[in-house]
Design a protein around this motif. Sequence first.
Motif, mmCIF file in Angstrom:
data_model
loop_
_atom_site.group_PDB
_atom_site.id
_atom_site.type_symbol
_atom_site.label_atom_id
_atom_site.label_comp_id
_atom_site.label_asym_id
_atom_site.label_seq_id
_atom_site.Cartn_x
_atom_site.Cartn_y
_atom_site.Cartn_z
ATOM 1 N N THR A 89 0.768 -1.193 0.129
ATOM 2 C CA THR A 89 0.131 -0.186 0.099
ATOM 3 C C THR A 89 0.969 1.235 -0.030
ATOM 4 N N ASN A 90 1.785 1.311 0.919
ATOM 5 C CA ASN A 90 2.537 2.468 0.900
ATOM 6 C C ASN A 90 3.569 2.559 -0.414
ATOM 7 N N ARG A 91 3.800 1.465 -0.960
ATOM 8 C CA ARG A 91 4.717 1.598 -1.968
ATOM 9 C C ARG A 91 4.271 2.003 -3.400
ATOM 10 N N TYR A 92 2.798 1.525 -3.255
ATOM 11 C CA TYR A 92 2.192 2.012 -4.448
ATOM 12 C C TYR A 92 2.230 3.641 -5.205
ATOM 13 N N SER A 93 2.643 4.494 -4.099
ATOM 14 C CA SER A 93 2.926 6.125 -4.088
ATOM 15 C C SER A 93 3.844 6.207 -5.128
ATOM 16 N N VAL A 94 4.988 5.314 -5.060
ATOM 17 C CA VAL A 94 6.087 5.666 -5.715
ATOM 18 C C VAL A 94 6.432 4.640 -6.827
ATOM 19 N N THR A 95 5.494 3.470 -7.018
ATOM 20 C CA THR A 95 5.604 2.675 -8.171
ATOM 21 C C THR A 95 5.493 3.566 -9.166
ATOM 22 N N ALA A 96 4.403 4.501 -9.494
ATOM 23 C CA ALA A 96 4.535 5.260 -10.696
ATOM 24 C C ALA A 96 5.813 6.051 -11.078
ATOM 25 N N LEU A 97 6.472 6.492 -9.936
ATOM 26 C CA LEU A 97 7.624 7.305 -10.234
ATOM 27 C C LEU A 97 8.483 6.495 -10.745
ATOM 28 N N TYR A 98 8.867 5.256 -10.241
ATOM 29 C CA TYR A 98 10.013 4.440 -10.754
ATOM 30 C C TYR A 98 9.478 3.742 -12.191
ATOM 31 N N THR A 157 13.851 10.720 -4.412
ATOM 32 C CA THR A 157 13.806 9.465 -3.333
ATOM 33 C C THR A 157 13.319 10.317 -1.874
ATOM 34 N N THR A 158 14.284 10.953 -1.617
ATOM 35 C CA THR A 158 14.085 11.573 -0.238
ATOM 36 C C THR A 158 12.797 12.271 -0.160
ATOM 37 N N ALA A 159 12.565 13.133 -1.101
ATOM 38 C CA ALA A 159 11.234 13.996 -1.217
ATOM 39 C C ALA A 159 10.082 12.997 -1.239
ATOM 40 N N PHE A 160 9.978 11.987 -1.732
ATOM 41 C CA PHE A 160 8.890 10.984 -1.562
ATOM 42 C C PHE A 160 8.681 10.159 -0.381
ATOM 43 N N MET A 161 9.958 10.053 0.112
ATOM 44 C CA MET A 161 9.780 9.424 1.473
ATOM 45 C C MET A 161 9.193 10.040 2.547
ATOM 46 N N SER A 162 9.484 11.525 2.463
ATOM 47 C CA SER A 162 9.077 12.467 3.590
ATOM 48 C C SER A 162 7.488 12.851 3.285
ATOM 49 N N GLU A 163 7.047 13.026 1.987
ATOM 50 C CA GLU A 163 5.767 13.269 1.703
ATOM 51 C C GLU A 163 4.820 12.048 1.786
ATOM 52 N N ASN A 164 5.483 10.855 1.358
ATOM 53 C CA ASN A 164 4.492 10.048 1.191
ATOM 54 C C ASN A 164 4.372 8.653 2.205
ATOM 55 N N ASN A 165 5.169 8.951 3.134
ATOM 56 C CA ASN A 165 5.243 7.909 4.315
ATOM 57 C C ASN A 165 5.727 6.592 3.711
ATOM 58 N N ASN A 185 12.934 0.608 3.357
ATOM 59 C CA ASN A 185 13.032 -0.684 2.682
ATOM 60 C C ASN A 185 12.105 -0.466 1.463
ATOM 61 N N ASP A 186 10.893 0.305 1.294
ATOM 62 C CA ASP A 186 10.335 0.213 0.009
ATOM 63 C C ASP A 186 11.241 0.911 -1.088
ATOM 64 N N ILE A 187 12.013 1.801 -0.658
ATOM 65 C CA ILE A 187 12.666 2.422 -1.691
ATOM 66 C C ILE A 187 14.061 1.628 -2.288
ATOM 67 N N LEU A 188 14.300 0.533 -1.278
ATOM 68 C CA LEU A 188 15.567 -0.175 -1.654
ATOM 69 C C LEU A 188 15.006 -1.211 -2.701
ATOM 70 N N TYR A 189 13.765 -1.691 -1.981
ATOM 71 C CA TYR A 189 13.017 -2.469 -3.118
ATOM 72 C C TYR A 189 12.780 -2.260 -4.458
ATOM 73 N N MET A 217 22.154 -5.698 -2.821
ATOM 74 C CA MET A 217 20.932 -5.001 -2.351
ATOM 75 C C MET A 217 19.728 -6.363 -2.241
ATOM 76 N N LEU A 218 19.934 -7.153 -2.969
ATOM 77 C CA LEU A 218 18.984 -8.344 -2.890
ATOM 78 C C LEU A 218 19.184 -9.078 -1.515
ATOM 79 N N ARG A 219 20.688 -9.255 -1.278
ATOM 80 C CA ARG A 219 20.981 -9.858 -0.199
ATOM 81 C C ARG A 219 20.272 -8.969 1.162
ATOM 82 N N GLU A 220 20.572 -7.748 1.105
ATOM 83 C CA GLU A 220 19.924 -6.856 2.341
ATOM 84 C C GLU A 220 18.337 -7.066 2.497
ATOM 85 N N LEU A 221 17.501 -7.082 1.313
ATOM 86 C CA LEU A 221 16.098 -7.402 1.046
ATOM 87 C C LEU A 221 15.829 -8.503 1.833
ATOM 88 N N GLU A 222 16.819 -9.392 1.834
ATOM 89 C CA GLU A 222 16.221 -10.905 2.380
ATOM 90 C C GLU A 222 16.528 -10.795 3.957
#
Length: 759
Positions: free
Chosen positions: A7-16, A488-496, A500-504, A554-559
């Motif tokens: 749910t949180n991530r969908y706000s940035v999916t479009a950006l990526y 990235t930072t701007a979206f994190m602060s504005e979109n909660n 982890n979401d950004i790393l993903y 990054m994949l190792r970190e996500l795991e």
Amino acid sequence: MANNRNTNRYSVTALYSMAAEQDVEVEDDLARAQKRLRELKGRISTQSKKNFVLERDVRYLDSRIALLIANRMALDEQSEVASTLEETEATFGNALDDRKTQQYANLFFLLQSEPRHIAALCRLVSLAEIDTLLQTVMFTLYGNQYESREEHLLLTMFQSVLSAQFETATEFGSLLRANTPVSRMMTTYTRRGPGQSFLKEVLAERINSLIEHKDLNLEVNPLKVYEQMIGQIEEDTGSLPPNLPRGVPPEVAQENPDVQAIIAPRLTMLMEIANSFLLTIINSIERVPYGIRWICKQIRSLTKRKYPDATDFAICSLIGGFFFLRFINPAIVTPQAYMLVDGPPAKHPRRTLTLIAKMLQNLANKPSYAKEQYMMSLNPFVENNKTRINAFLNALCDVGDFYDTLEMDQYMALSKKDLQISITLNELYNTHSLVAQHLDVLAPGDKHHLRILVDELGPSPGQVSRKENRTVELPLFSRWETPIQDLTTAFMSENNVTQNDILYMETKSIFVQLIRSIPQLADKRPINLPQIAERAATTKDATLVRKGIKVKEMLRELEELKVVDRRDGYALMTDEVEAELAHLGNMREKVMEEMRSLESVFKTICEHNNYLRSQLDTYKSYLQNVRMTSGSGKDKGGTAVGVVSFGGKERKSAKSQVLGPYRFTHAQLEKDGTIVESNVPENRRANIFFNITSPSPGTFIIALHYKGREKAILEMDLKLDDLLEKQKDEVQLLDLEYVKLNVSRILSLLNKTFSKRKG
């Protein structure tokens, strides 16, 4: 947890996703096609603006040249017209100092990103000022017609203008009907690239097949039919019977049984043709440009808000007023102006097209009566299609809004370092002057950003001459908003959104880049992410090696964070990477398809540009000729072309030199469309050629020769003003006994041939 994260991530999916679509680090077929498409869109935007400016010049000169032909223009006016014809190729250069550049950069960023100011300005200016302002708004400020941010900002401006128009409307009937700055603005919007492209795709074939039938007369006005009928009888028999007098009133013509018999089959045929046009338009609903559909949607919602009791029919008549009156019908009535046909249609097809447009207008506007009485007989067309057209006009409005994407685009704009517009000094100064003039309405408060910027700029400079009217590349940046260095930072602060979401998202994004760079990595399905990372890390390409090592980490970190799991083969991310690749694959097809369509639009726009330029060249030659030969100008008839008054006596101008002869073969002139009809037998055409000379400015002699014979078979004098007058009166053909020439084409040929040789 996964659901919450999704749910949180969908706000940035479009950006990526946007970032992946525009990825500059990848060099695959999609990236190359996108680059070509971006360049093509840029060229279309630039060319559209050039055409808009040329069309304004041609419109102005049309009226002035008409006066010249009638010999009614004073010498000072001739000079004014001459200045309009000065060469106007854009010169680039920086005519502004650094401080002024920065001030204008701030002002135009504010005007572009807060469309309400321009919206208010468009309502405040006079009709005389609107064209220049629209040129700046439609083709400069929001000139990148295929860039979503500029398009959406422009549509936001339309929303403000339309809201205000509805607020101040006194009666329903007058809404959007009159020729106001707002209606002019809506028409200009439809002339941008996407609108032109739609008209060409949807209407060109239908109109061309109709105008092939030059002799098909579908006139249904009883008075005109009666006049044509008695004219024919008189031509055939040499006189008129007493029961068919001239100058009868319409009702008598209408009662005549012969007239009725002529009109009846024509009505059937007209309704069939109008039906085929209507069907073509209705079936192309998915191709109507988004912006035009969105304006229809605004008209519908504003009408419902302002007039809650309005019927569906009444609302649809307003939508139809915009869609048909401002967009579709002008292209049907004057297809040559929209480059849908090669030249103006002949007399009968032209009248048929006008009648078709009237029928569509009556259908869209739902009048219970037709303005012309004879149009009433075409009412079955309106009655039979009422429900169908309503469904179509309502369906036109069914498009989504763009506010979310606009917010995203605005973020992207603040992070761009290269936001800029190409603008001429006169556009800059004119907009500055209009904003300053209406500042008290636009920015009443002292602390208003717009007022601060305009006060700092000081008074607006006056308009410069055409030669000094440079085009400057104006960077745009905000005076008050901090540029976003890190999206990235701007979206994190504005979109909660968590780290982890950004790393993903970044991990997924790199995998997509790697597969696009080495497509065979995705040959095996399901794709194996660790294997892809390993392959990239061991290639010979340093960039890919860097990315491969980085994405493994990054994949190792996500795991470790328990966001993905190797036990299910990283299923969640694998699915999303495959989905993104499928999206990009479809996108390539779409990009290629869009490119094919836009290449044809660009070709049309360039052809139209050539046509406008040849029109200006014609005017240039004519004006040069008139000014050389106007002499004392005392008698209205003026002196003959190529002669000047001298000491009270007429004398041949010393400067007058014979130009030519220039030789053209029959085949050449036939190929380029100058010869429209030829009575020369086929087997003799190869031996026919034309010699064209100009004994004095504005006078031409066309001589028709047969190979091997010294003397010309036929010689004909042509005067430039006669040809121009024919063109103005829409006379298509020039009859030279053996051949018939296209008036516009012969004018263009004479210009090309003789203007080059004058200097």
